[in-house]
Design a protein around this motif. Sequence first.
Motif, short mmCIF file in Angstrom:
data_model
loop_
_atom_site.label_atom_id
_atom_site.label_comp_id
_atom_site.label_asym_id
_atom_site.label_seq_id
_atom_site.Cartn_x
_atom_site.Cartn_y
_atom_site.Cartn_z
N PHE A 150 10.43 -14.38 4.52
CA PHE A 150 10.82 -13.03 4.90
C PHE A 150 11.16 -12.20 3.66
N GLN A 151 11.93 -12.76 2.76
CA GLN A 151 12.31 -12.06 1.53
C GLN A 151 11.08 -11.79 0.67
N ASN A 152 10.16 -12.74 0.61
CA ASN A 152 8.92 -12.54 -0.15
C ASN A 152 8.10 -11.38 0.42
N ARG A 153 8.05 -11.29 1.72
CA ARG A 153 7.32 -10.18 2.35
C ARG A 153 7.96 -8.85 2.03
N ILE A 154 9.29 -8.81 2.08
CA ILE A 154 10.01 -7.58 1.74
C ILE A 154 9.72 -7.19 0.29
N ASN A 155 9.83 -8.16 -0.61
CA ASN A 155 9.56 -7.89 -2.03
C ASN A 155 8.14 -7.40 -2.25
N GLN A 156 7.17 -8.03 -1.60
CA GLN A 156 5.78 -7.62 -1.74
C GLN A 156 5.58 -6.20 -1.21
N SER A 157 6.19 -5.88 -0.09
CA SER A 157 6.08 -4.54 0.48
C SER A 157 6.69 -3.50 -0.44
N GLU A 158 7.82 -3.82 -1.02
CA GLU A 158 8.45 -2.89 -1.96
C GLU A 158 7.56 -2.67 -3.18
N GLN A 159 6.98 -3.74 -3.71
CA GLN A 159 6.08 -3.62 -4.86
C GLN A 159 4.83 -2.81 -4.50
N ASP A 160 4.29 -3.04 -3.31
CA ASP A 160 3.13 -2.26 -2.87
C ASP A 160 3.47 -0.78 -2.82
N SER A 161 4.64 -0.45 -2.31
CA SER A 161 5.07 0.94 -2.22
C SER A 161 5.26 1.54 -3.61
N ILE A 162 5.95 0.84 -4.50
CA ILE A 162 6.19 1.31 -5.86
C ILE A 162 4.88 1.54 -6.60
N ASN A 163 3.91 0.66 -6.41
CA ASN A 163 2.63 0.74 -7.12
C ASN A 163 1.57 1.56 -6.40
N GLY A 164 1.98 2.25 -5.34
CA GLY A 164 1.06 3.15 -4.64
C GLY A 164 -0.02 2.46 -3.84
N ARG A 165 0.21 1.20 -3.48
CA ARG A 165 -0.79 0.48 -2.68
C ARG A 165 -0.52 0.73 -1.20
N LEU A 166 -0.65 1.99 -0.82
CA LEU A 166 -0.44 2.41 0.56
C LEU A 166 -1.63 3.23 1.01
N THR A 167 -1.82 3.30 2.30
CA THR A 167 -2.87 4.14 2.87
C THR A 167 -2.21 5.14 3.81
N GLU A 168 -2.41 6.41 3.53
CA GLU A 168 -1.88 7.45 4.40
C GLU A 168 -2.62 7.41 5.73
N MET A 169 -1.93 7.75 6.81
CA MET A 169 -2.50 7.68 8.15
C MET A 169 -3.77 8.52 8.27
N ASN A 170 -3.76 9.74 7.74
CA ASN A 170 -4.95 10.60 7.83
C ASN A 170 -6.14 9.99 7.09
N ASP A 171 -5.87 9.36 5.94
CA ASP A 171 -6.94 8.70 5.20
C ASP A 171 -7.49 7.52 5.99
N PHE A 172 -6.60 6.78 6.62
CA PHE A 172 -7.02 5.63 7.42
C PHE A 172 -7.86 6.06 8.60
N LEU A 173 -7.43 7.12 9.29
CA LEU A 173 -8.20 7.61 10.44
C LEU A 173 -9.57 8.12 10.00
N ALA A 174 -9.63 8.77 8.84
CA ALA A 174 -10.93 9.24 8.32
C ALA A 174 -11.82 8.05 8.01
N GLU A 175 -11.24 7.00 7.46
CA GLU A 175 -12.03 5.79 7.15
C GLU A 175 -12.58 5.16 8.43
#
Length: 80
Positions: free
Chosen positions: A50-75
Amino acid sequence: MDLQSRKISFVQEFLSIESEEIISRLENFLKKEKKVNTTKEFSPMTMEEFQNRINQSEQDSINGRLTEMNDFLAEIKKWD
């Protein structure tokens, strides 16, 4: 068609349904199936996982590894 594509296709079909009766029947079916599958396959994650998942999610957010909803819907629209 892989599982992920099938899920997205299903969601697209689901979103186009206008009948409350059909939605209710699908909701009931899903609840029943989830209950059956949950009891068969449920295995809670450890606190470390659980803690590893939280840490990975935080790192993904910090490093911009996110997909905006509108971009996802367009894809998704390109998949047809």
